[in-house]
Design an enzyme around this catalytic site. Structure first.
Site, PDB file in Angstrom:
ATOM      1  N   HIS A 104     -58.213 -10.703 -75.812  1.00  0.00           N
ATOM      2  CA  HIS A 104     -59.122 -11.613 -77.279  1.00  0.00           C
ATOM      3  C   HIS A 104     -58.417 -13.390 -77.206  1.00  0.00           C
ATOM      4  O   HIS A 104     -58.965 -13.637 -78.480  1.00  0.00           O
ATOM      5  CB  HIS A 104     -59.189 -10.681 -78.840  1.00  0.00           C
ATOM      6  CG  HIS A 104     -59.102 -11.879 -79.380  1.00  0.00           C
ATOM      7  ND1 HIS A 104     -60.548 -11.048 -79.584  1.00  0.00           N
ATOM      8  CD2 HIS A 104     -59.035 -11.756 -80.644  1.00  0.00           C
ATOM      9  CE1 HIS A 104     -61.078 -12.292 -81.085  1.00  0.00           C
ATOM     10  NE2 HIS A 104     -59.970 -12.320 -81.478  1.00  0.00           N
ATOM     11  N   ASP A 114     -62.323  -7.689 -73.646  1.00  0.00           N
ATOM     12  CA  ASP A 114     -62.234  -7.502 -75.228  1.00  0.00           C
ATOM     13  C   ASP A 114     -62.700  -6.998 -76.018  1.00  0.00           C
ATOM     14  O   ASP A 114     -64.267  -6.768 -76.754  1.00  0.00           O
ATOM     15  CB  ASP A 114     -62.453  -9.473 -75.370  1.00  0.00           C
ATOM     16  CG  ASP A 114     -62.175  -9.541 -76.712  1.00  0.00           C
ATOM     17  OD1 ASP A 114     -61.654  -8.275 -77.694  1.00  0.00           O
ATOM     18  OD2 ASP A 114     -62.660 -10.853 -77.993  1.00  0.00           O
ATOM     19  N   SER A 140     -62.868 -14.965 -83.101  1.00  0.00           N
ATOM     20  CA  SER A 140     -62.727 -13.869 -83.973  1.00  0.00           C
ATOM     21  C   SER A 140     -63.881 -13.963 -85.081  1.00  0.00           C
ATOM     22  O   SER A 140     -64.269 -13.973 -85.464  1.00  0.00           O
ATOM     23  CB  SER A 140     -61.635 -14.093 -83.612  1.00  0.00           C
ATOM     24  OG  SER A 140     -60.739 -12.729 -84.001  1.00  0.00           O
TER      25      SER A 140
END
Length: 434
Positions: A359, A294, A237
Site C-alpha cells: 500500500h 493491495d 489512500s
C-alpha cells in the site's frame, strides 16, 4: 530467480545508479502538445495503458510525487493550532518547480476523542486534533512547462490517513446519501459516511475541505480566464477517496469549468453505482492505479470485483443489482479506469511483501516506473532511484539488494525526512478503508 551473493561489476554499477539520489533520472518529458486531452483522460486512456505509454508513465509518477510532497509537508509540522491561518499557504517543497502552491487544504473530523486523552499524552495532541492539514492546490506558472503540457494545469494533491480521528472516520463505512439528492430517485448517489464527513465538516476557524477547494478553483478559473486549463486531482489512500469528492464538486463549480481528471493511488471504494453514474455524467475522468496485492483497494463493502459486477449486469441481472445498490448500506463500486500493477513483477521487492509495502506510495511509484504491460516483465531500463524504497521498505527488499556487496555504497540520504517518533509514515499504515 536465485539470489546470488556476488554480482558482476556491471550489475553493481547499475544498482549504484539506482540507489544514489544524486543520479535521479526520469522517463523523457516529451511535448504533449495537441494530445494533452488524451493523457488527461478524454478517451478514458484508451490505447495508453497496455502497453503503458511512456509519456503517461512519466505524468503518473510526477503526480504521485505531488502527493509525496503533501506527506512530507504534513510530517514536518503535523500540529494545527486554533490560531493557524487557513488562508496562508504552507511552504510545500514541490518536486516540480514549475508549479506554485496557492492554497492549503484542511480536513476536520466530525468526531472527537475525550479530553483526558490529551491530558494523558500531551505530546500526541496532533494525533487527536479534529482539523489537520491534508494537502494543497498548486498551479503551473512556468511558460515553458505550460507549452510542453499544452495547457496551464491546476493540481490538487491530497495525502492519506495520518491522525487518530481520520482513522476513526475511515471506519464509518456505511453508505449515506449525498447532500441535495432526492431520496425517492432510483440509483441515488451514496458515499461512505466517514469520507463525506471529512470532506464536508468545517472547524472553528478553518473552512471545510469542500468550501476551500471549490472557492480556490473558482478563483483560479477566473484568474486565468481565456486560457486553456485543466484540473488534476491526485491522492493516495484516504486522499484518493477524497479526490473523488473534490472532483465531483469542482467539475460543476463554474460554468466554464475546465476538464477534470483524477489520478488516484491505492484508493478504496468510495460510493455506490449511483455515485459512479453521477461522476460519469459530469464527465469526470478517473484513472485508478491499483496494486494487485493491495487490500485497501478492495474495501469497503462486500468484495465483488468490478469485472464480475460488469459481467452480471451484462447478463441481465442489472435490475436485481440496482435494487441492491439502493437498499444495501455496503453496496460499493469503484469508479473509472484501472491500471493494475503487481508487486511480484518487481525484481527488487520480495514477492510476499507485506500489506504495508503493497500500500506504500513509494512502492506504487516504483511499480509504475517499471510497468510495461499486463503480460510484460518489469522494464529493464527503469529509471527511478531505489533510495526512497530502500529507506521506507527495507524489510521488503530482496536480500540480493542488501547484501555485503552493497554495504559500501554511499547513499545520499536527502530523501529521509523527520517523522513523529510515535507514528510511522501514513503511506505504510494499513487501514480498513484508508
Amino acid at each position: 530467480m536465485k539470489a546470488a551473493e556476488e554480482m558482476s561489476p556491471r550489475h553493481l554499477i547499475r544498482l549504484h545508479r539506482m540507489l544514489s539520489s544524486k543520479s535521479m533520472e526520469y522517463s523523457p518529458r516529451n511535448n504533449l502538445g495537441s494530445r494533452w486531452k488524451e493523457y488527461h483522460g478524454c478517451k478514458d486512456w484508451l490505447g495508453l495503458l497496455d502497453p503503458l505509454d511512456e509519456n503517461l508513465r512519466r505524468e503518473l509518477v510526477r503526480y504521485g510525487e505531488f502527493i509525496q510532497a503533501a506527506y512530507h509537508c504534513f510530517h514536518s509540522d503535523p500540529a494545527t493550532s486554533a490560531n493557524d491561518n487557513a488562508h496562508v499557504a504552507r511552504d510545500v517543497s514541490l518536486p516540480d518547480r514549475s508549479y506554485k502552491v496557492t492554497k492549503s487544504l484542511y480536513t476536520t473530523s466530525s468526531i472527537g476523542l475525550p479530553k483526558w486523552v490529551d491530558d494523558v499524552a500531551p505530546d500526541l495532541g496532533w494525533m487527536t486534533q479534529r482539523s489537520s492539514w491534508i494537502g494543497y492546490v498548486a498551479v503551473c506558472d512556468d511558460k515553458a512547462e505550460i507549452q510542453r503540457m499544452g495547457r496551464r494545469d491546476i493540481v490538487i494533491a491530497l495525502r492519506g490517513t495520518a491522525t487518530c480521528l481520520e482513522w476513526g472516520e475511515n471506519l464509518r463505512d456505511v453508505l449515506v446519501q449525498m447532500p441535495g439528492e432526492n431520496e425517492l430517485v432510483d440509483a441515488q448517489p451514496k458515499v461512505e459516511c466517514g469520507f463525506l464527513s471529512l470532506y464536508k465538516t468545517g472547524g472553528a476557524k478553518i473552512p471545510s475541505l469542500a468550501e476551500s477547494v471549490v472557492n480556490e478553483v473558482k478563483r483560479l478559473i477566473e484568474m486565468y480566464k481565456g486560457e486553456s486549463l485543466s484540473i488534476t486531482v491526485t491522492g493516495h489512500s484516504l486522499g484518493a477517496a477524497l479526490a473523488l469528492l473534490v472532483a465531483d464538486d469542482i467539475s460543476t463549480c463554474s460554468p466554464n469549468a475546465p476538464p477534470v481528471a483524477v489520478f488516484s493511488f491505492g484508493g478504496p471504494r468510495v460510493g455506490n453505482k449511483g455515485f459512479v453514474n453521477r461522476l460519469e455524467s459530469k464527465n469526470v475522468k478517473v484513472l485508478r492505479i491499483v496494486n494487485k496485492q493491495d487490500v485497501i483497494t478492495k474495501v469497503p463493502g462486500m468484495f465483488v470485483s468490478e469485472a464480475i459486477d460488469k459481467k452480471l449486469r451484462d447478463t441481465g441481472a442489472s435490475g436485481v443489482l440496482n435494487l441492491l445498490d439502493n437498499s444495501m448500506p455496503w453496496a460499493y463500486s469503484h469508479v473509472g479506469t484501472e491500471l493494475r500493477v503487481d508487486t511480484t513483477k518487481s525484481p527488487f521487492l520480495k514477492p510476499d511483501a507485506d500489506v504495508a509495502c503493497c500500500h506504500d506510495l513509494e512502492a506504487y511509484l516504483h511499480l509504475v516506473d517499471g510497468y510495461l504491460g499486463s503480460n510484460e516483465s518489469f522494464r529493464p531500463n527503469a529509471k527511478r532511484s531505489l533510495a526512497k524504497l530502500l529507506n521506507e521498505q527495507g524489510a521488503n527488499i530482496k536480500k540480493l539488494y542488501k547484501g555485503k556487496d552493497l554495504s559500501n555504497l554511499n547513499l545520499n540520504r536527502e530523501f529521509i525526512f523527520s517523522r513523529p517518533s510515535c507514528l510511522p509514515s501514513p503511506s505504510v499504515l494499513p487501514s480498513p478503508s484508508s
